[in-house]
Scaffold this active site. Structure first.
Site, PDB file in Angstrom:
ATOM      1  N   ASN A   1       0.826  -1.143   0.107  1.00 47.65           N
ATOM      2  CA  ASN A   1       0.129   0.028   0.111  1.00 47.65           C
ATOM      3  C   ASN A   1       0.870   1.049   0.059  1.00 47.65           C
ATOM      4  O   ASN A   1       1.598   1.597   0.934  1.00 47.65           O
ATOM      5  CB  ASN A   1      -0.994  -0.198   1.194  1.00 47.65           C
ATOM      6  CG  ASN A   1      -1.678   1.347   1.540  1.00 47.65           C
ATOM      7  OD1 ASN A   1      -1.792   1.973   0.516  1.00 47.65           O
ATOM      8  ND2 ASN A   1      -2.007   1.570   2.456  1.00 47.65           N
TER       9      ASN A   1
ATOM     10  N   GLU B   1      -6.425   4.420   8.336  1.00 48.28           N
ATOM     11  CA  GLU B   1      -6.334   5.785   7.895  1.00 48.28           C
ATOM     12  C   GLU B   1      -7.525   6.504   7.310  1.00 48.28           C
ATOM     13  O   GLU B   1      -8.192   7.490   7.615  1.00 48.28           O
ATOM     14  CB  GLU B   1      -5.005   6.047   6.947  1.00 48.28           C
ATOM     15  CG  GLU B   1      -3.807   5.930   7.623  1.00 48.28           C
ATOM     16  CD  GLU B   1      -2.866   5.415   6.967  1.00 48.28           C
ATOM     17  OE1 GLU B   1      -2.606   5.511   5.818  1.00 48.28           O
ATOM     18  OE2 GLU B   1      -1.773   4.743   7.504  1.00 48.28           O
TER      19      GLU B   1
ATOM     20  N   GLY C   1       2.710   2.030  10.730  1.00 47.05           N
ATOM     21  CA  GLY C   1       3.753   3.119  10.488  1.00 47.05           C
ATOM     22  C   GLY C   1       4.537   3.304  11.648  1.00 47.05           C
ATOM     23  O   GLY C   1       5.175   4.647  11.816  1.00 47.05           O
TER      24      GLY C   1
ATOM     25  N   SER D   1       4.052  -2.338  10.307  1.00 47.85           N
ATOM     26  CA  SER D   1       5.249  -2.457  10.096  1.00 47.85           C
ATOM     27  C   SER D   1       5.790  -3.859   9.975  1.00 47.85           C
ATOM     28  O   SER D   1       7.037  -4.220  10.430  1.00 47.85           O
ATOM     29  CB  SER D   1       5.797  -2.174  11.752  1.00 47.85           C
ATOM     30  OG  SER D   1       5.230  -0.641  11.937  1.00 47.85           O
TER      31      SER D   1
HETATM   32  C1  PEP Z   1      -0.562  -0.221   6.262  1.00 48.53           C
HETATM   33  O1  PEP Z   1      -0.554   0.803   5.464  1.00 48.53           O
HETATM   34  O2  PEP Z   1      -1.463  -0.916   6.103  1.00 48.53           O
HETATM   35  C2  PEP Z   1       0.746  -0.519   7.001  1.00 48.53           C
HETATM   36  C3  PEP Z   1       0.513  -1.712   7.649  1.00 48.53           C
HETATM   37  O3  PEP Z   1       1.656   0.320   7.022  1.00 48.53           O
HETATM   38  P1  PEP Z   1       3.231   0.184   7.575  1.00 48.53           P
HETATM   39  O4  PEP Z   1       3.633  -1.298   7.122  1.00 48.53           O
HETATM   40  O5  PEP Z   1       4.052   1.279   7.355  1.00 48.53           O
HETATM   41  O6  PEP Z   1       2.848  -0.054   9.190  1.00 48.53           O
END
Ligand code: PEP
Length: 256
Positions: free
Chosen positions: A9, A99, A175, A215
């Site tokens: 994503n 989000e 994130g 993450s």
């Molecule tokens: C996400 O955007 O769904 C996500 C899990 O982001 P990240 O891997 O940066 O935590």
């Protein structure tokens, strides 16, 4: 048998040339990714068609949208419909990313309408669920997941469930660099699968893929993907560089 899906994503990242280079890098390394792993790129809307053009040389990397509107067309400035996503080359769409829930305020009713529009429009939907930190600390994780399933999936038929993927994304892990341990993630995934079995039957529950997101990086992906009920990853930050995305796609498969 559920195939492993590794989805990237991109959120609101990358300019056109950066997007082009990223796809080029992923395609260049694709031969190293075991053929049973399915890859999915979820760029910003403006890059869907150029990315679709680059992906024409392979059927192994799919394309998805980050969101969808519930109506087919109309006066909905900034929105995009399921048929537009299909027309741009998408097979998948995210619904209910944290989000969307927490920054844009998508509520359960909105998400239920979006999910139905996505499925009716012939897309595979990735419906995201997950608890916030305070909810985990108050031991409300399972109740939150139950509510997020019930409010949105209630009433879906078996055919629709075949085009549904769930993504468990604990909000505190997105994130933040703070990943759920494989045990914590597996517990939540097993809970989701139990609930699916109660609601839709064992056969449906055993077919629905449940991705983990939060993450995920090349060095923690293998352990997560090894869990019984984790069928892939939804990756944010680490999907923005070809090597780390490919590293996750290869994780735990015996190749490096
Ligand atoms: C996400 O955007 O769904 C996500 C899990 O982001 P990240 O891997 O940066 O935590």
């Amino acid at each position: 048998m559920r195939t492993t899906l590794i989805a990237g994503n991109w959120k609101m990242h990358l300019l056109s040339e950066e997007a082009r280079q990223l796809v080029r890098g992923i395609l260049a390394g694709l031969a190293r990714v075991p053929s049973e792993r399915e890859l999915l790129l979820i760029p910003p809307y403006v890059w869907l068609m150029p990315v679709a053009a680059q992906l024409r040389e392979t059927s192994r990397v799919k394309l998805g949208g980050q969101d969808v509107h519930w109506e087919g067309e109309g006066a909905f400035t900034s929105a995009i419909s399921a048929s537009m996503l299909r027309d741009a080359g998408c097979e998948y769409v995210l619904v209910g990313h944290s989000e969307r829930r927490h920054v844009f305020g998508d509520d359960a009713r909105t998400l239920a309408r979006k999910l139905r529009a996505a499925l009716a429009g012939g897309l595979q939907a990735i419906y995201c669920v997950g608890e916030q930190l305070a909810q985990r600390e108050a031991q409300e994780t399972e109740a939150v997941l139950d509510r997020q399933l019930q409010e949105v999936l209630g009433g879906l038929g078996t055919e629709e469930m075949q085009r549904l993927t769930l993504a468990y994304e604990p909000v505190w892990a997105i994130g933040t660099g703070r990943t759920a341990t494989p045990e914590i993630a597996q517990q939540a995934h097993a809970h989701l699968r139990r609930r699916l079995a109660e609601e839709f039957g064992e056969a449906v529950a055993s077919q629905v893929r449940i991705l983990y997101g939060g993450s995920v990086k090349p060095d923690n992906a293998a352990e997560l993907l090894a869990q019984t009920d984790i069928d892939g990853a939804l990756v944010g930050g680490a999907s923005l560089a070809a090597e780390s995305f490919l590293g996750i796609a290869m994780a735990g498969s015996g190749v490096s």
